[in-house]
Design an enzyme around this catalytic site. Structure first.
Site, PDB file in Angstrom:
ATOM      1  N   HIS A  91       0.655  -1.078   0.002  1.00  0.00           N
ATOM      2  CA  HIS A  91      -0.097   0.068  -0.005  1.00  0.00           C
ATOM      3  C   HIS A  91       0.873   1.402   0.041  1.00  0.00           C
ATOM      4  O   HIS A  91       0.326   2.169   0.804  1.00  0.00           O
ATOM      5  CB  HIS A  91      -0.822   0.155   1.295  1.00  0.00           C
ATOM      6  CG  HIS A  91      -1.922  -1.130   1.374  1.00  0.00           C
ATOM      7  ND1 HIS A  91      -2.405  -1.279   2.392  1.00  0.00           N
ATOM      8  CD2 HIS A  91      -2.254  -1.906   0.339  1.00  0.00           C
ATOM      9  CE1 HIS A  91      -3.477  -2.492   2.250  1.00  0.00           C
ATOM     10  NE2 HIS A  91      -3.490  -2.690   0.763  1.00  0.00           N
ATOM     11  N   PRO A  92       1.788   1.426  -0.637  1.00  0.00           N
ATOM     12  CA  PRO A  92       2.844   2.718  -1.040  1.00  0.00           C
ATOM     13  C   PRO A  92       1.719   3.858  -1.162  1.00  0.00           C
ATOM     14  O   PRO A  92       0.763   3.545  -2.022  1.00  0.00           O
ATOM     15  CB  PRO A  92       3.761   2.284  -1.688  1.00  0.00           C
ATOM     16  CG  PRO A  92       3.362   1.263  -2.693  1.00  0.00           C
ATOM     17  CD  PRO A  92       2.404   0.507  -1.933  1.00  0.00           C
TER      18      PRO A  92
END
Length: 536
Positions: A459-460
């Site tokens: 989930h950057p």
């Protein structure tokens, strides 16, 4: 030179939404450019197969720099390199986030009340009420054949005091339930299915795959096109109105830097002429840290351990049902690891299968996993180009667990997981704890184990965030500070990472971007003078 009205770079979660919405106007010529190929592969279409895409030709293959908070390990960060992007290779969880996320950004147009209508427009949700959308492009369903071990997780979580809920998607996140998933008929429902399949029939939308964008062409303070490479040939494509970067939280800041937008000193170091000096490009990287507790199952429980057997594959091919229709992350519990928190800070993810090393490791006997994803990390990282060569991936430094509060939260999540497993039906299904293992008990032992094994939740976010010049890269309408005709629409735009799996928020950003383009054109504000200049 080919010229379009809009060029969208990246056909991922947000990019498909942007291109599809803009192409609804037949007067617009829209080009959607994707570096990867198509999504017509079993591992993408069959929900349970997504881990097979990791470290394949359809994964960008990111590996972080040595992580100081993780005993110096370099860890993989999978990113989809195919139509649909990460929506075509994720675990298909649909979580919008808390109202505290959007209200906390304190940006005009981004409060929960303001984004909710867009979420409703996006959804075709299984819950038929006014709080969820119906008839939208993204189908949200529960699995038709959830595994008995997943149901047991829900029961044991309830026995541990976690409230049952019908809705985990937000804005009220607390509770435990079988997961809301972007699946339909037992098959993945990516943004290709939701947005692109219908839009590609329009003559004014062109989709090009296998094309690596080298840079955005900026002339006189305005984005006028892109330089791209396809089949060994580099060419320039023009944009009459705007270029929109939807390349993701790593590739979007990388492209900005290669285009001359970023920290001026860093750009000079890699041989790029700085056009706009903005150190926020590639800064403020946020990611949800992720640990995995695995438990061996007693007989006769199998979970998904035999999902690859021919009879299950055949059943899925013929009916869309059975074990291959599982999104693997079949049940979720959203919890507060401290009682005084204003909202859940952790997602417990149940998978009725042994899960380790991004799904690549195996265990000789049936098992299940409960993972801990920490939603409100304080640690921040960076994305920095290492060369002016666009084929070289940028250096990614997540800096996971460099803030002690994040490490302490992970330990609390593991302790809560053990409380859940110790009661209810799971207590009778477990034979042994595999990871962390019965010998890892004290706080010090758990901290060491977390640092040795922690990964990321894929989930950057935040690397081209909205915010004032100097603090952010974009204004609240997703326009790049200092460059006219250039916007960003993907998870890199999030000012702070959401309490959510970031697929739904990323699509939200794509939808909002298309709205802003249309509104600004109507208001005559599409072309703006640069606000920032390159450093001396």
């Amino acid at each position: 030179m080919e010229i379009y009205d809009h060029i969208v770079v990246g056909a991922g979660s947000a990019g498909c939404a942007v291109a599809a919405r803009l192409s609804e106007d037949p007067a617009r010529r829209v080009l959607l450019v994707e570096a990867g190929g198509g999504d017509r592969v079993l591992a993408s279409r069959a929900p349970a197969g997504f881990s097979e895409l990791i470290d394949s030709a359809r994964d960008w293959g990111y590996l972080t720099e040595p992580e100081p908070g993780l005993d110096g390990r370099r860890i993989p960060e999978p990113r989809g390199r195919l139509l649909g992007g990460c929506s075509a290779m994720n675990a298909m969880l649909w979580i919008r986030g808390s109202h505290l996320d959007y209200d906390g950004w304190d940006l005009p147009g981004w409060s929960w009340e303001e984004v909710l209508p867009t979420f409703l427009r996006m959804e075709d949700h299984l819950l038929r009420d006014d709080a969820h959308g119906h008839g939208g492009p993204m189908r949200v369903r529960r699995l038709r054949d959830p595994d008995p071990v997943a149901r047991a997780f829900v029961e044991s979580s309830a026995a541990a005091g976690i409230a049952r809920t019908e809705d985990l998607s937000g804005p009220d996140l607390d509770g435990v339930s079988l997961a809301p998933t972007t699946t339909s008929g037992g098959r993945r429902w990516s943004t290709v299915r939701g947005y692109l399949d219908g839009a590609r029939r329009r003559p004014n939308l062109t989709v090009v795959t296998g094309a690596l964008v080298h840079r955005v062409v900026i002339e006189g303070g305005r984005a006028v096109g892109v330089e791209l490479e396809r089949r060994g040939t580099v060419r320039r494509v023009g944009a009459r109105r705007e270029v929109i970067l939807s390349a993701g939280a790593f590739n979007t800041p990388h492209l900005l830097q290669l285009s001359g937008v970023g920290d001026a000193e860093h750009l000079r170091d890699i041989g790029v002429e700085p056009l706009v000096d903005n150190p926020a490009v590639g800064a403020h990287l946020q990611e949800h840290p992720f640990t995995f507790c695995n438990y061996e199952l007693r007989e006769p429980w199998l979970g998904l351990s035999d999902a690859a057997r021919p009879q299950h594959v055949l059943r899925w091919l013929l009916t869309g049902r059975g074990k291959l229709a599982s999104n693997v992350a079949e049940a979720l519990a959203h919890v507060r690891t401290l009682p005084d928190l204003p909202a859940p800070d952790m997602q417990l993810v149940h998978a009725p299968v042994f899960f380790w090393e991004n799904g690549k490791a195996e265990h000789p006997r049936p098992a299940f996993a409960i993972a801990q994803s920490y939603w409100t990390p304080a640690s921040r990282g960076t994305v920095r180009a290492v060369s002016r060569d666009p084929r070289r991936l940028p250096a990614v430094q997540l800096n996971l667990l460099t803030e002690r509060a994040d490490l302490e939260a992970m330990v609390r999540g593991i302790r809560l997981t053990r409380e859940i497993v110790a009661q209810g039906p799971l207590a009778d299904m477990v034979s042994v704890e595999i990871t962390p293992g019965p010998d890892v008990r004290t706080g010090e032992e758990l901290e060491r184990w977390v640092r040795r094994t922690c990964l990321n939740t894929y989930h950057p976010a935040g690397t081209a965030r909205m915010g004032e010049p100097g603090e952010g890269v974009l204004d609240a309408r997703l326009r790049v500070h200092g460059v006219a005709g250039l916007r960003v629409a993907d998870a890199s735009a999030l000012p702070r990472i959401t309490r959510a799996n970031t697929n739904a928020p990323a699509i939200l950003v794509g939808e909002r971007c298309a709205d802003f383009v249309r509104e600004d054109e109507r208001a005559g504000a599409a072309v703006r003078a640069p606000q920032l200049v390159a450093g001396a």
